[in-house]
Design a protein around this motif. Structure first.
Motif, PDB file in Angstrom:
ATOM      1  N   LYS A  17      43.945  49.226  84.254  1.00 51.20           N
ATOM      2  CA  LYS A  17      42.806  49.628  83.403  1.00 51.20           C
ATOM      3  C   LYS A  17      43.188  50.828  82.539  1.00 51.20           C
ATOM      4  O   LYS A  17      43.032  50.827  81.315  1.00 51.20           O
ATOM      5  N   THR A  18      43.660  51.872  83.228  1.00 55.78           N
ATOM      6  CA  THR A  18      43.972  53.113  82.517  1.00 55.78           C
ATOM      7  C   THR A  18      45.125  52.896  81.520  1.00 55.78           C
ATOM      8  O   THR A  18      45.073  53.389  80.386  1.00 55.78           O
ATOM      9  N   SER A  19      46.098  52.117  81.918  1.00 60.33           N
ATOM     10  CA  SER A  19      47.239  51.854  81.024  1.00 60.33           C
ATOM     11  C   SER A  19      46.775  51.114  79.770  1.00 60.33           C
ATOM     12  O   SER A  19      47.240  51.393  78.663  1.00 60.33           O
ATOM     13  N   THR A  41      43.495  56.290  89.397  1.00 60.99           N
ATOM     14  CA  THR A  41      42.334  56.967  88.831  1.00 60.99           C
ATOM     15  C   THR A  41      41.417  57.348  89.985  1.00 60.99           C
ATOM     16  O   THR A  41      41.176  56.530  90.882  1.00 60.99           O
ATOM     17  N   GLY A  63      39.543  51.984  90.457  1.00 59.64           N
ATOM     18  CA  GLY A  63      39.430  50.682  91.108  1.00 59.64           C
ATOM     19  C   GLY A  63      39.498  50.752  92.630  1.00 59.64           C
ATOM     20  O   GLY A  63      39.192  49.783  93.321  1.00 59.64           O
ATOM     21  N   ALA A 151      50.306  46.258  78.514  1.00 59.23           N
ATOM     22  CA  ALA A 151      50.315  47.642  78.035  1.00 59.23           C
ATOM     23  C   ALA A 151      51.752  48.080  77.749  1.00 59.23           C
ATOM     24  O   ALA A 151      52.002  48.937  76.910  1.00 59.23           O
ATOM     25  N   THR A 152      52.683  47.454  78.438  1.00 58.89           N
ATOM     26  CA  THR A 152      54.090  47.826  78.276  1.00 58.89           C
ATOM     27  C   THR A 152      54.645  47.335  76.936  1.00 58.89           C
ATOM     28  O   THR A 152      55.271  48.099  76.196  1.00 58.89           O
TER      29      THR A 152
END
Ligand SMILES: Nc1nc2c(ncn2[C@@H]2O[C@H](COP(=O)(O)OP(=O)(O)OP(=O)(O)O)[C@@H](O)[C@H]2O)c(=O)[nH]1
Ligand SMILES: [Mg+2]
Length: 642
Positions: A17-19, A41, A63, A151-152
């Motif tokens: 999520k954060t990524s 988180t 999460g 995200a990567t």
């Protein structure tokens, strides 16, 4: 101008999520040292994202299964959700739990992101997508786009942006009209900034506020003023619904505010410890919810331990819903229709939720069908029904037509209020020149029933008494209720249910009930008074002379007086009506001739002692036959000419 909305994340721990938020916005929302160290988180994180037509304030949630309470504090303000599922892990417990929570909070729209797609091959991702589709079928996400991202590598981010716009459009089309509601924000963070003082942040639930505005922090009732405002990292003059806001407040110390309180326009939120709700238990709940069970209630950003009073059943089975009252240990604030989530005390899992029907609730008796049905009407689609129910539950509170907005979410309050009055559902009762009570007809009817019962009981307890003092009824009612008594008595008199004479009250058709012996004694007493005429015995003398039923003597004499046989001069002295008439005629002639008489002249004319002369003269003053002026009595004008 762009529309402001709050986007929240949801999903199992470590699913990215954060990524993903960092890849979308460039902001790392994990700002706590512990979050950095543990790579998870812990508390809510914030960022924002500009789309073509929308500006999204972002709330990133944890999460971890132990941190669902923090997720709940973030979820309360969300307008749309980004549900994140890692392609290499698929659906996991908190994927499901977060989804349940969002459903319970009436989330209208969202997008599903499969993250970490760089870690799985296409066939596997197809299977994961299938599983996700199954899980969200029959939820608000059934038609949501599923976007494959990384995200990567940055794959899928463009597609994600455009699908977020789609979901934002859907969220707006589904949201209930909240444009005219007063300013309200649930605090999700509070801290001090050196040199500035208290700052609180939150997702604005309704309305708008400017710098300088006076607001109230509830519970607590702290009056505050907005010193400065920030939204999306910039100084602003005003904040509004759908935005994240950081508000620098004067008038409150940092340690007086915390997550869970709300900042709102004065008068909008009323703290309460009893809230009437519609409550549902999830089909997946492990066991039924028993009456009186303690649960955690997540309301806004607050978490309360509450006792659940199920009003119409001993237990609520999984999948069922009913009306209940939440009994809180501490004050809470809420608004009509506000959704909430409940979690079991231990183990701590999400078991259900519902929405608020009545915030400032008084106790509803269990199994009181009629009142429970009225509570249900607070959720009706029909404005008039809702308004009527809200008026009923407002009881004798001093509410105004505009309060129907707060109490039942009614927008056109004047029109609905006028209908309530015209259809006689609500009566306007003027209790003083400056105060008008608005009261639901059922409350007046219930009041009448109570007055009738009180009178029936009085008649039963004092069978020889014909009428009762207003104060004997008044004492049964609370201070609030007392203001309604005269209105109700007038109504009851008008429809012949009670008789009211000289301020004394009786129930129609409820004469005194005498035994045979009492009836005989009554006749004897009247006879004694007739015979003794102008020099009757006192009540105590009659009592002493009586050979039986001594305790009935005084009430029987009073009864004879209310029947008109005797005249009560004082509580001790009664005189037969015929004797009084003779004396009155005699004194009338003399008064007419002389113009005025002193008491001793009157006494001589009446041929009696002071013992009788004074009570007689005062009785005549009282009843308007004579008028006293210093030592002199004259005939009262209305009678003198007649
Ligand atoms: N290979 C790869 N790794 C990713 C991707 N997204 C996230 N990760 C890694 O997955 C781990 C968890 O990512 P987070 O973004 O912290 O996960 P989260 O969902 O925010 O976790 P919580 O907030 O604790 O629930 C980190 O080590 C990330 O580097 C991705 O797209 N590809
Ligand atoms: Mg995270």
């Amino acid at each position: 101008m762009k529309t402001d909305l709050i986007l929240g994340t949801a999903g199992h721990i470590d699913h990215g999520k954060t990524s993903l938020i960092r890849a979308l916005t460039g902001v790392d929302t994990d700002r706590l040292p512990e979050e950095k160290r543990r790579g998870i988180t812990i508390d809510l994180g914030f960022a924002f994202l500009e789309l073509d037509s929308f500006r999204l304030g972002i709330v990133d949630v944890p999460g971890h299964e132990r941190l669902v309470r923090n997720m709940l504090a973030g979820a309360t303000g969300m307008d749309l959700v980004l549900l994140v599922v890692a392609a290499d892990d698929s659906v996991k417990p908190q994927t499901r739990e977060h989804l349940e929570i969002l459903r319970l909070l009436n989330m209208p729209a969202g997008v599903i992101a499969l993250t970490k797609c760089d870690l799985a091959d296409t066939e596997w991702i197809d299977l994961v997508e299938q599983e996700v589709r199954e899980v969200v079928s029959e939820t608000f996400l059934a038609d949501a786009p599923v976007v494959r991202t990384s995200a990567t590598t940055g794959d899928g981010l463009e597609e994600l942006r455009s699908q977020l716009s789609w979901a934002a459009e859907k969220a707006i089309s589904q949201r209930i009209a909240v444009e005219n509601l007063p300013f309200r924000v649930a605090i999700d963070r509070s801290f001090t900034v050196p040199g500035h003082g208290t700052v609180v942040t939150g997702s604005i639930a309704s309305g708008a506020a400017k710098i300088g505005e006076q607001l109230v922090v509830q519970p607590g009732g702290f009056e505050v003023r907005i010193r400065s405002l920030q939204s999306h990292d910039s100084e602003v003059d005003q904040v509004q619904r759908g935005q994240r806001a950081a508000m620098n407040l004067s008038g409150i110390h940092h340690n007086q505010v915390q997550r869970g309180q709300q900042v709102a326009l004065p008068g909008h939120l009323i703290p309460s410890r009893r809230i009437t709700v519609q409550i549902s238990l999830l089909p997946s709940a492990p066991r039924p919810l028993k009456h009186r069970t303690r649960v955690r209630m997540h309301l806004g950003t607050a978490e309360h331990m509450v006792g659940v009073s199920l009003l119409d059943r001993p237990l609520l089975k999984p999948g069922q819903s009913c009306i209940a009252q939440m009994l809180l240990g501490h004050e809470a604030v809420a608004t009509w229709k506000q959704p909430f989530v409940i979690r079991s005390e231990s183990p701590i899992t999400t078991i259900g939720g519902g929405h608020v029907l009545n915030v400032e609730a008084t106790r509803i008796r269990r199994n009181d069908e009629r009142v429970i049905r009225l509570a249900e009407q607070l959720a009706s689609d029909d404005d008039l029904q809702r308004g009527a129910a809200a008026a009923f539950f407002a009881g004798l509170k001093n509410w105004l037509p505009k309060d129907l907005g707060r109490m039942a979410g009614i927008e056109d309050v004047d029109s609905v209020y006028n209908q309530l009055v015209n259809q006689k559902i609500v009566s306007e009762i003027v209790v003083s020149p400056t105060r008008t009570l608005r009261v639901h007809g059922q409350i007046i009817l219930d009041f009448q029933v109570r007055v009738t019962k009180i009178l029936q009981k009085l008649h039963q307890e004092y069978p020889l008494q014909v009428t009762f003092e207003r104060s004997q009824i008044l004492s049964h009612f609370s201070q609030d209720q007392r203001q309604l008594l005269d209105h109700v008595l007038d109504q009851m008199k008008a429809c012949g249910e009670i008789l009211r004479k000289n301020g004394r009250i009786s129930l129609a058709g409820h004469g005194p009930k005498l035994s045979r012996n009492e009836r005989v004694l009554l006749d004897e007493l009247i006879d004694i008074f007739r015979q003794t005429g102008e020099k009757p015995p006192t009540v105590s003398e009659c009592r002493k002379q009586a050979t039986r039923l001594q305790n009935s003597v005084a009430p029987l004499i009073a009864l004879a007086s209310s029947n008109g046989d005797l005249i009560e001069l004082t509580s001790e002295i009664y005189i037969h009506a015929e004797a009084e008439l003779r004396l009155r005629e005699r004194i009338g002639q003399e008064l007419r001739a002389a113009g005025g008489l002193t008491l001793s002249q009157m006494r001589e004319i009446l041929g009696t002692t002071r013992k009788y002369a004074i009570p007689l003269a005062e009785y005549w003053d009282r009843t308007g036959f004579t008028r006293r002026d210093g030592d002199l009595r004259t005939l009262a004008e209305n009678l003198a000419t007649g």
